[in-house]
Design a protein around this motif. Structure first.
Motif, mmCIF file in Angstrom:
data_model
loop_
_atom_site.group_PDB
_atom_site.id
_atom_site.type_symbol
_atom_site.label_atom_id
_atom_site.label_comp_id
_atom_site.label_asym_id
_atom_site.label_seq_id
_atom_site.Cartn_x
_atom_site.Cartn_y
_atom_site.Cartn_z
ATOM 1 N N ILE A 9 47.319 51.156 34.732
ATOM 2 C CA ILE A 9 46.251 50.948 35.691
ATOM 3 C C ILE A 9 45.458 49.729 35.263
ATOM 4 O O ILE A 9 44.996 49.648 34.126
ATOM 5 N N LYS A 10 45.339 48.789 36.167
ATOM 6 C CA LYS A 10 44.588 47.575 35.891
ATOM 7 C C LYS A 10 43.305 47.621 36.709
ATOM 8 O O LYS A 10 43.340 47.881 37.900
ATOM 9 N N ILE B 22 28.303 39.404 36.517
ATOM 10 C CA ILE B 22 28.793 39.966 35.268
ATOM 11 C C ILE B 22 30.217 40.420 35.581
ATOM 12 O O ILE B 22 30.427 41.283 36.426
ATOM 13 N N ILE B 23 31.191 39.818 34.897
ATOM 14 C CA ILE B 23 32.607 40.038 35.211
ATOM 15 C C ILE B 23 33.233 40.887 34.106
ATOM 16 O O ILE B 23 33.008 40.647 32.921
ATOM 17 N N PHE B 24 34.040 41.876 34.496
ATOM 18 C CA PHE B 24 34.771 42.672 33.519
ATOM 19 C C PHE B 24 36.155 42.991 34.068
ATOM 20 O O PHE B 24 36.393 42.972 35.264
ATOM 21 N N GLY B 25 37.096 43.257 33.161
ATOM 22 C CA GLY B 25 38.462 43.591 33.560
ATOM 23 C C GLY B 25 39.234 44.159 32.395
ATOM 24 O O GLY B 25 38.920 43.896 31.231
ATOM 25 N N ALA C 133 40.651 40.200 35.328
ATOM 26 C CA ALA C 133 39.430 39.438 35.091
ATOM 27 C C ALA C 133 39.434 38.137 35.895
ATOM 28 O O ALA C 133 38.400 37.723 36.415
ATOM 29 N N LYS C 134 40.611 37.497 36.021
ATOM 30 C CA LYS C 134 40.706 36.274 36.833
ATOM 31 C C LYS C 134 40.412 36.576 38.297
ATOM 32 O O LYS C 134 39.694 35.840 38.964
ATOM 33 N N ALA D 186 33.786 36.708 42.109
ATOM 34 C CA ALA D 186 32.409 36.384 41.726
ATOM 35 C C ALA D 186 32.003 35.012 42.237
ATOM 36 O O ALA D 186 30.881 34.830 42.715
ATOM 37 N N ILE D 187 32.918 34.041 42.140
ATOM 38 C CA ILE D 187 32.614 32.695 42.641
ATOM 39 C C ILE D 187 32.372 32.732 44.142
ATOM 40 O O ILE D 187 31.415 32.128 44.644
#
Length: 126
Positions: free
Chosen positions: A81-82, A94-97, A103-104, A110-111
């Motif tokens: 699971i991603k 705030i980015i998480f992965g 994450a990309k 986010a952009i």
């Protein structure tokens, strides 16, 4: 001119409320589908029959050699699971992965969200 700003503000407010309601609805649908899939996979696992055709509910009997916690002929199915996400605090993300690809994807989202929020903020000052 005041009527135009009032209508623009009320229209923006309505769009915001609708967006929040759609998000809430999507979350509820996701939770319901997740619960449905989990119950379906549990039912299909517990209704298996063994090789002699006897319904095996994985209950311990007096003549059983296996311990109570061990399930006969259990196949291990591994799934990967991603996950990834973005938490926006104003225009700052705030980015998480769980992996680089998630994450990309979250960074691209986010952009897009940052640009959208800056466009909306800039249009409200003009």
């Amino acid at each position: 001119m005041e009527n135009e700003t009032l209508t623009d503000g009320s229209m923006l407010f309505s769009i915001g409320i609708i967006t929040i309601l759609i998000g809430f609805l999507l979350i509820m649908i996701g939770v319901a589908l997740s619960m449905y899939q989990e119950s379906r996979s549990t039912q299909s696992y517990s209704n298996r029959t063994d090789t002699s055709g006897i319904d095996s509910r994985f209950e311990s009997t007096s003549n059983s050699d296996s311990p109570l916690h061990e399930k006969p002929s259990e196949r291990k199915v591994e799934s990967e699971i991603k996950t990834g996400g973005v938490i926006m605090i104003g225009p700052i993300p705030i980015i998480f992965g769980s992996d680089k690809e998630s994450a990309k994807t979250a960074a691209i989202l986010a952009i897009i969200l940052m640009l959208l929020s800056l466009l909306i903020l800039r249009s409200s000052f003009i």
